[in-house]
Design an enzyme around this catalytic site. Structure first.
Site, PDB file in Angstrom:
ATOM      1  N   CYS A 115       0.812  -1.225   0.000  1.00 19.60           N
ATOM      2  CA  CYS A 115       0.000   0.000   0.000  1.00 19.60           C
ATOM      3  C   CYS A 115       0.845   1.275   0.000  1.00 19.60           C
ATOM      4  O   CYS A 115       0.342   2.351  -0.332  1.00 19.60           O
ATOM      5  CB  CYS A 115      -0.948   0.008   1.195  1.00 19.60           C
ATOM      6  SG  CYS A 115      -2.131  -1.351   1.137  1.00 19.60           S
ATOM      7  N   HIS A 252      -3.341   7.579   1.570  1.00 17.31           N
ATOM      8  CA  HIS A 252      -3.741   6.218   1.236  1.00 17.31           C
ATOM      9  C   HIS A 252      -5.127   5.984   1.829  1.00 17.31           C
ATOM     10  O   HIS A 252      -5.406   6.404   2.950  1.00 17.31           O
ATOM     11  CB  HIS A 252      -2.731   5.230   1.826  1.00 17.31           C
ATOM     12  CG  HIS A 252      -3.155   3.803   1.701  1.00 17.31           C
ATOM     13  ND1 HIS A 252      -3.616   3.279   0.524  1.00 17.31           N
ATOM     14  CD2 HIS A 252      -3.219   2.800   2.618  1.00 17.31           C
ATOM     15  CE1 HIS A 252      -3.930   2.000   0.714  1.00 17.31           C
ATOM     16  NE2 HIS A 252      -3.706   1.696   1.969  1.00 17.31           N
ATOM     17  N   ASN A 282     -10.010   0.143  -0.433  1.00 17.45           N
ATOM     18  CA  ASN A 282      -8.546   0.213  -0.361  1.00 17.45           C
ATOM     19  C   ASN A 282      -7.969  -0.399  -1.645  1.00 17.45           C
ATOM     20  O   ASN A 282      -8.057  -1.608  -1.843  1.00 17.45           O
ATOM     21  CB  ASN A 282      -8.074  -0.552   0.880  1.00 17.45           C
ATOM     22  CG  ASN A 282      -6.559  -0.523   1.051  1.00 17.45           C
ATOM     23  OD1 ASN A 282      -5.826  -0.138   0.150  1.00 17.45           O
ATOM     24  ND2 ASN A 282      -6.104  -0.951   2.224  1.00 17.45           N
TER      25      ASN A 282
HETATM   26  O1  UT7 Z   1      -3.765  -0.671   3.484  1.00 20.55           O
HETATM   27  C1  UT7 Z   1      -2.990  -1.339   4.405  1.00 20.55           C
HETATM   28  C2  UT7 Z   1      -3.361  -0.968   5.713  1.00 20.55           C
HETATM   29  N1  UT7 Z   1      -4.550  -1.638   6.167  1.00 20.55           N
HETATM   30  C3  UT7 Z   1      -5.287  -1.040   7.053  1.00 20.55           C
HETATM   31  O2  UT7 Z   1      -5.015   0.102   7.331  1.00 20.55           O
HETATM   32  C4  UT7 Z   1      -6.404  -1.755   7.740  1.00 20.55           C
HETATM   33  C5  UT7 Z   1      -6.338  -1.399   9.174  1.00 20.55           C
HETATM   34  N2  UT7 Z   1      -7.391  -1.994   9.996  1.00 20.55           N
HETATM   35  C6  UT7 Z   1      -8.674  -1.589   9.925  1.00 20.55           C
HETATM   36  O3  UT7 Z   1      -9.023  -0.748   9.125  1.00 20.55           O
HETATM   37  C7  UT7 Z   1      -9.641  -2.179  10.917  1.00 20.55           C
HETATM   38  O4  UT7 Z   1      -8.927  -2.830  11.940  1.00 20.55           O
HETATM   39  C8  UT7 Z   1     -10.654  -3.167  10.291  1.00 20.55           C
HETATM   40  C9  UT7 Z   1     -11.628  -2.378   9.424  1.00 20.55           C
HETATM   41  C10 UT7 Z   1      -9.926  -4.197   9.461  1.00 20.55           C
HETATM   42  C11 UT7 Z   1     -11.461  -3.846  11.385  1.00 20.55           C
HETATM   43  O5  UT7 Z   1     -12.099  -2.902  12.223  1.00 20.55           O
HETATM   44  P1  UT7 Z   1     -12.031  -3.051  13.799  1.00 20.55           P
HETATM   45  O6  UT7 Z   1     -12.830  -1.952  14.354  1.00 20.55           O
HETATM   46  O7  UT7 Z   1     -10.571  -3.105  14.183  1.00 20.55           O
HETATM   47  O8  UT7 Z   1     -12.786  -4.411  14.044  1.00 20.55           O
HETATM   48  P2  UT7 Z   1     -12.257  -5.762  14.726  1.00 20.55           P
HETATM   49  O9  UT7 Z   1     -11.256  -6.421  13.840  1.00 20.55           O
HETATM   50  O10 UT7 Z   1     -11.882  -5.483  16.123  1.00 20.55           O
HETATM   51  O11 UT7 Z   1     -13.565  -6.619  14.721  1.00 20.55           O
HETATM   52  C12 UT7 Z   1     -14.703  -6.258  15.519  1.00 20.55           C
HETATM   53  C13 UT7 Z   1     -15.767  -7.291  15.336  1.00 20.55           C
HETATM   54  C14 UT7 Z   1     -15.265  -8.717  15.496  1.00 20.55           C
HETATM   55  O12 UT7 Z   1     -16.268  -9.474  16.140  1.00 20.55           O
HETATM   56  P3  UT7 Z   1     -16.157  -9.784  17.709  1.00 20.55           P
HETATM   57  O13 UT7 Z   1     -14.876 -10.570  17.863  1.00 20.55           O
HETATM   58  O14 UT7 Z   1     -16.136  -8.453  18.376  1.00 20.55           O
HETATM   59  O15 UT7 Z   1     -17.386 -10.605  17.946  1.00 20.55           O
HETATM   60  C15 UT7 Z   1     -15.119  -9.209  14.086  1.00 20.55           C
HETATM   61  O16 UT7 Z   1     -15.251 -10.605  13.960  1.00 20.55           O
HETATM   62  O17 UT7 Z   1     -16.292  -7.210  14.009  1.00 20.55           O
HETATM   63  C16 UT7 Z   1     -16.243  -8.511  13.405  1.00 20.55           C
HETATM   64  N3  UT7 Z   1     -16.042  -8.336  11.974  1.00 20.55           N
HETATM   65  C17 UT7 Z   1     -17.056  -8.150  11.104  1.00 20.55           C
HETATM   66  N4  UT7 Z   1     -18.378  -8.086  11.270  1.00 20.55           N
HETATM   67  C18 UT7 Z   1     -19.149  -7.879  10.164  1.00 20.55           C
HETATM   68  C19 UT7 Z   1     -14.867  -8.316  11.295  1.00 20.55           C
HETATM   69  N5  UT7 Z   1     -15.111  -8.125   9.993  1.00 20.55           N
HETATM   70  C20 UT7 Z   1     -16.449  -8.015   9.838  1.00 20.55           C
HETATM   71  C21 UT7 Z   1     -17.287  -7.794   8.731  1.00 20.55           C
HETATM   72  N6  UT7 Z   1     -18.621  -7.733   8.953  1.00 20.55           N
HETATM   73  N7  UT7 Z   1     -16.825  -7.646   7.491  1.00 20.55           N
END
Ligand code: UT7
Length: 325
Positions: A115, A252, A282
């Protein structure tokens, strides 16, 4: 003091026709439009058609950039393509773009920093121009991440999309002051201790396959804001500028929450940020030049504006550039 600057002559971009909405995705994986919009800001992404390759996207963006620059391939000396999704393991996607443009002189190569790829490629092209080795360079970020996604993994497949963006740079004499047009500074960083936070689980030397993307999203998020704000400030300092001088941040586009938090930390208000994450998702190395092209073509980015570009990705890699348009 007269110094050589890499001045932007034009930019261009290309998005595949096919749009995949959150609502459509929620029919195939356990997710909702609401979750994706709340957590990332993404509403839709573009997906390359079958048989449409990274080099096809790159070539379309390149042609648009050359048109805006008012030159054709005969005026180019160098092509750099930033991509983590090349058409083939080799030859480079850049040489395929070179061939597609009908260019038989000069040289072309790929840069791989995921990225952060566009920030890296812009920096490399700038060094060639400032050193006087090259007059005119085409810098492209192009990706087909749809080909390396695990479409059953809701934690990653909702985040990415396909696209390409390009910029034409030409060497011109500047004064060395921050008022010069062109790339005023670039700063690059990487830290390989974090290889396993964002990676593909394959490759020619390990599995003999391309592999699929894996990410520990929360960890990446945690590092992103800190790294991006720090390197953005370094790039401004190296340019002799401050956040008050910034006309637009062109970041980005991974997650609107990362973009907002970074802008806040750097001290630039949100209404000076070009945001395309909602429409593009992204697009990895393509996301900065896609956002840049949108900002230029809709008239927000004007000649003479100071732009701060910043990106972070797998490796970890991160980078920033101060560019006076
Ligand atoms: O370009 C390279 C750089 N990449 C990035 O910058 C990505 C950086 N990370 C992020 O943008 C975020 O961490 C994410 C968008 C990937 C995830 O957001 P988050 O607020 O950190 O969510 P999380 O991973 O803590 O997940 C929260 C909950 C989880 O459920 P539990 O364990 O709380 O029950 C996940 O299983 O959301 C769940 N979850 C989803 N639910 C519905 C994860 N993905 C999804 C989904 N739909 N697609």
């Amino acid at each position: 003091m007269s110094i050589r600057r890499a001045v932007a002559l034009g930019c261009g971009s290309y998005l595949p026709d096919r749009v995949l909405t959150n609502a459509e995705l929620s029919k195939t994986v356990d997710t909702t439009d609401e979750w994706i919009r709340d957590r990332t800001g993404i509403r839709q992404r573009h997906i390359a058609a079958e048989g449409e390759l990274t080099s096809d996207l790159a070539l379309a963006a390149a042609r648009n950039a050359l048109e805006m620059a008012g030159i054709d391939q005969s005026g180019l000396d160098l092509i750099i393509v930033a991509t983590a999704t090349p058409d083939q393991t080799f030859p480079s996607t850049a040489t395929r773009v070179q061939n597609g443009l009908g260019m038989t002189h000069g040289f072309a190569f790929d840069v791989q920093a995921v990225c952060s790829g566009f920030a890296y490629a812009l920096s490399v092209a700038t060094q060639f121009i400032e050193a006087g080795k090259v007059d005119t360079a085409l810098v492209i970020g192009a990706e087909t991440f749809s080909r390396i996604l695990d479409w059953t993994d809701r934690t990653t497949c909702v985040l990415f999309g396909d696209g390409a963006g390009a910029v034409v740079l030409r060497g011109e004499d500047g004064t060395g002051a921050k008022e010069d047009r062109g790339v005023l500074s670039t700063e690059l960083r990487s830290d390989g201790r974090y290889n396993d936070m964002l990676f593909v689980d394959g490759g020619p030397s390990s599995t003999g396959t391309a592999g699929l993307l894996r990410m520990r999203g929360k960890e990446v998020f945690r590092h992103a804001v800190v790294n991006l704000a720090a390197i953005g400030e370094q790039a401004l300092k190296a340019a002799g500028a401050t956040s008050d001088d910034v006309s637009w941040i062109v970041p980005h586009q991974a997650n609107y929450r990362i973009i907002e938090a970074t802008a806040r930390k750097v001290g630039v208000p949100l209404d000076k940020v070009i945001m395309t994450v909602a429409e593009h998702g992204n697009t990895s190395a393509a996301s900065i030049p896609l956002a840049l092209d949108q900002g230029v073509r809709d008239g927000r980015i004007q000649r003479g504006n100071l732009l701060l570009l910043e990106a972070m990705g797998g490796g970890f890699t991160w980078g920033a550039a101060a560019l006076r348009w």
